[in-house]
Design a protein around this motif. Structure first.
Motif, PDB file in Angstrom:
ATOM      1  N   ARG A  20       0.861  -1.205  -0.030  1.00 31.26           N
ATOM      2  CA  ARG A  20       0.118   0.103  -0.084  1.00 31.26           C
ATOM      3  C   ARG A  20       0.815   1.285  -0.190  1.00 31.26           C
ATOM      4  O   ARG A  20       0.132   2.375  -0.078  1.00 31.26           O
ATOM      5  CB  ARG A  20      -0.938   0.029   1.157  1.00 31.26           C
ATOM      6  N   ARG A  21       2.165   0.989   0.119  1.00 29.30           N
ATOM      7  CA  ARG A  21       2.992   2.297   0.198  1.00 29.30           C
ATOM      8  C   ARG A  21       3.385   2.666  -1.209  1.00 29.30           C
ATOM      9  O   ARG A  21       4.024   3.704  -1.256  1.00 29.30           O
ATOM     10  CB  ARG A  21       4.216   2.010   1.013  1.00 29.30           C
ATOM     11  N   GLN A  41      -4.721  -3.057  -8.534  1.00 29.55           N
ATOM     12  CA  GLN A  41      -4.277  -4.609  -8.236  1.00 29.55           C
ATOM     13  C   GLN A  41      -4.495  -5.368  -9.011  1.00 29.55           C
ATOM     14  O   GLN A  41      -5.645  -5.398  -9.557  1.00 29.55           O
ATOM     15  CB  GLN A  41      -4.563  -4.930  -6.916  1.00 29.55           C
ATOM     16  N   TRP A  52      -0.993   2.129  -4.850  1.00 25.14           N
ATOM     17  CA  TRP A  52      -2.239   1.690  -4.079  1.00 25.14           C
ATOM     18  C   TRP A  52      -3.522   1.715  -4.847  1.00 25.14           C
ATOM     19  O   TRP A  52      -4.335   1.143  -4.427  1.00 25.14           O
ATOM     20  CB  TRP A  52      -2.374   3.075  -2.810  1.00 25.14           C
ATOM     21  N   TYR A  53      -3.436   2.327  -5.935  1.00 31.88           N
ATOM     22  CA  TYR A  53      -4.749   2.438  -6.670  1.00 31.88           C
ATOM     23  C   TYR A  53      -5.215   1.339  -7.605  1.00 31.88           C
ATOM     24  O   TYR A  53      -6.161   1.275  -8.281  1.00 31.88           O
ATOM     25  CB  TYR A  53      -4.788   3.677  -7.698  1.00 31.88           C
TER      26      TYR A  53
END
Length: 313
Positions: A86-87, A93, A90-91
């Motif tokens: 998430r670092r 997957q 993040w937007y």
């Protein structure tokens, strides 16, 4: 892309887009097909444009529910331990679909260059349209939404030439009022810098940007990414743009030291216990250090070219 003929692969991707969209809808998750056949439809290239995956946007609030639905369908996360780091990115997957063909669904809760993911969902969903596809239907952005996404993708092309090709086609196909509406969407979603940069990568887009009153100088990090600079040069530019030392350390930390799950996912050495993980981290640091001189030279050259472009040279 595998050896499978592109047309057959795209047909399978279209069928996957319909199937996954329907499965998400059954679980109360609306989804918008961002590119693929939807964009081909907008660009008038239904029989010519090829694509390699399915990009589905969902509302940020339903992202986790959508991931659970994909897992229930037998899809497998391409990120370590079933979740993204998430670092970093993040937007988005990627999920691998079950079956003999190596097909991927990229599940989005935002898009590159967009500061307000909630606003992006709101504006795209509010004007989206349903089109027929592969024996079913999918929801796609309207023309203004498609124009916005094309420009944003051109500003972050990765190693692909397709975003620039799409931009050139979109500039030919969409009239000025569509681009004006797209600029309004960019302003409402915090995407103006990336939208302006994406347009500027084509002569017709640069002229359009001037007519729309878009900024002519792009942040260095965005410019570098649009011009396919090395990750090290991009990170260095991002660090220079951050105002505080604390902010720079928070930004740099995960790029030098990804999560242990990410390391084990990408390195065989890291999977050999704590010692292997330590060796993998040290090797990563050594590689990054070795690339620094070239990255510094990239930054110098890029700044000269960026300023020359802003001066109209």
């Amino acid at each position: 892309m595998t050896g499978l003929p592109q047309a057959i692969r795209c047909l399978n991707l279209d069928a996957a887009a319909v199937t996954v969209s329907a499965a998400l809808a059954e679980r109360g998750v609306e989804a918008i097909l961002l590119k693929g056949s939807g964009l081909a439809h907008r660009l008038g290239q239904e029989r010519h444009r090829v694509y390699t995956d399915v990009d589905l946007l969902v509302a940020p609030a339903t992202f986790d529910r959508a991931q659970r639905a994909l897992a229930d369908l037998g899809c497998r996360s391409a990120f370590p331990e079933g979740r993204p780091d998430r670092r970093s990115q993040w937007y988005e997957q990627p999920w691998r679909l079950p079956g003999a063909l190596p097909l991927t669904v990229d599940l989005h809760r935002g898009f590159h260059g967009v500061a307000d993911a909630e606003a992006l969902w709101t504006v795209l969903a509010g004007s989206a349209e349903r089109i027929a596809l592969a024996g079913g239907t999918v929801v796609v952005p309207d023309e203004a939404g498609a124009a916005l996404l094309v420009a944003l993708h051109a500003a972050a092309p990765g190693r692909s030439d397709r975003p620039r090709t799409d931009l050139l086609r979109a500039l030919d196909v969409f009239p000025a009022d569509v681009w004006r509406a797209a600029a309004t969407l960019a302003a409402g979603t915090g995407a103006v810098p990336s939208f302006a940069l994406g347009l500027s990568l084509a002569p017709a887009g640069a002229a359009l940007g001037v007519a729309l009153g878009l900024p002519g100088v792009s942040p260095a990090a965005l410019w570098l990414r649009a011009h396919r600079a090395s990750p090290e040069a991009v990170v260095m530019a991002q660090l220079a743009e951050l105002p505080t030392l604390r902010g720079r350390m928070r930004h740099l930390g995960p790029r030098l030291f990804p999560t242990s799950a990410s390391m084990r996912h990408g390195s065989r050495v890291a999977r050999h216990g704590p010692i292997g993980l330590l060796v993998a981290y040290l090797a990563r640091l050594a590689r990054k250090a070795g690339r620094l001189p070239a990255a510094v030279a990239e930054l110098r050259d890029a700044e000269r070219l960026r300023q020359r472009g802003s001066d109209g040279g």
